[in-house]
Design a protein around this motif. Structure first.
Motif, PDB file in Angstrom:
ATOM      1  N   GLY A   6     -60.282  34.299   1.464  1.00  0.00           N
ATOM      2  CA  GLY A   6     -60.793  35.314   2.374  1.00  0.00           C
ATOM      3  C   GLY A   6     -61.799  34.806   3.381  1.00  0.00           C
ATOM      4  O   GLY A   6     -62.398  35.588   4.117  1.00  0.00           O
ATOM      5  N   ARG A   7     -61.971  33.500   3.471  1.00  0.00           N
ATOM      6  CA  ARG A   7     -62.940  32.960   4.426  1.00  0.00           C
ATOM      7  C   ARG A   7     -62.340  32.757   5.808  1.00  0.00           C
ATOM      8  O   ARG A   7     -63.062  32.467   6.752  1.00  0.00           O
ATOM      9  N   ILE A   8     -61.034  32.928   5.920  1.00  0.00           N
ATOM     10  CA  ILE A   8     -60.363  32.892   7.216  1.00  0.00           C
ATOM     11  C   ILE A   8     -59.701  34.242   7.422  1.00  0.00           C
ATOM     12  O   ILE A   8     -58.947  34.698   6.567  1.00  0.00           O
ATOM     13  N   ALA A   9     -60.011  34.860   8.543  1.00  0.00           N
ATOM     14  CA  ALA A   9     -59.334  36.095   8.934  1.00  0.00           C
ATOM     15  C   ALA A   9     -58.287  35.703   9.977  1.00  0.00           C
ATOM     16  O   ALA A   9     -58.632  35.170  11.027  1.00  0.00           O
ATOM     17  N   ALA A  10     -57.024  35.924   9.669  1.00  0.00           N
ATOM     18  CA  ALA A  10     -55.945  35.545  10.574  1.00  0.00           C
ATOM     19  C   ALA A  10     -54.986  36.704  10.730  1.00  0.00           C
ATOM     20  O   ALA A  10     -54.533  37.281   9.738  1.00  0.00           O
TER      21      ALA A  10
END
Length: 122
Positions: A103-107
């Motif tokens: 969840g540390r990358i929002a894509a």
């Protein structure tokens, strides 16, 4: 990106950030900002285009990957992460899939996967 970052400045900033991390300290904000922008610049050089916007607030954003260009509003393909995550995935210290799964990358969008263009080689 408005101003190109000199390779020496970018590499020096990366070294300063890595040294601070190794010492368990918070890196100087200017070094962190320069390192983030330098790696965004390298991404832009490696995968030029306008179909995916990569954001690392508050330090920078770049549009990359060839494909349909957007001209107004929020682009259909957006990747956003914090500076620490960006440095880790850009340098290959962490896998894209692991950072995204945590969840540390929002894509968002069908092209918002940078696994084919990362890691970068500064």
């Amino acid at each position: 990106m408005a101003k190109k970052i000199d390779i020496v400045d970018g590499r020096t900033a990366l070294d300063v950030v890595k040294q601070a991390d190794a010492a368990g300290e918070k890196p100087p904000r200017l070094a962190l900002a320069t390192a983030v922008r330098y790696l965004l610049q390298l991404l832009d050089e490696k995968a030029p285009g306008n179909s995916v916007e990569v954001r690392v607030p508050p330090f920078g954003a770049v549009q990359v990957i060839q494909g349909p260009r957007h001209t107004r509003g929020t682009p259909p393909n957006v990747v956003e992460m914090d500076a620490a995550t960006w440095l880790a995935v850009a340098l290959g210290e962490e896998q894209w899939a692991d950072a995204a799964a945590s969840g540390r990358i929002a894509a968002s969008g069908t092209r918002a996967d940078l696994v084919d263009v990362l890691p970068l080689r500064p």
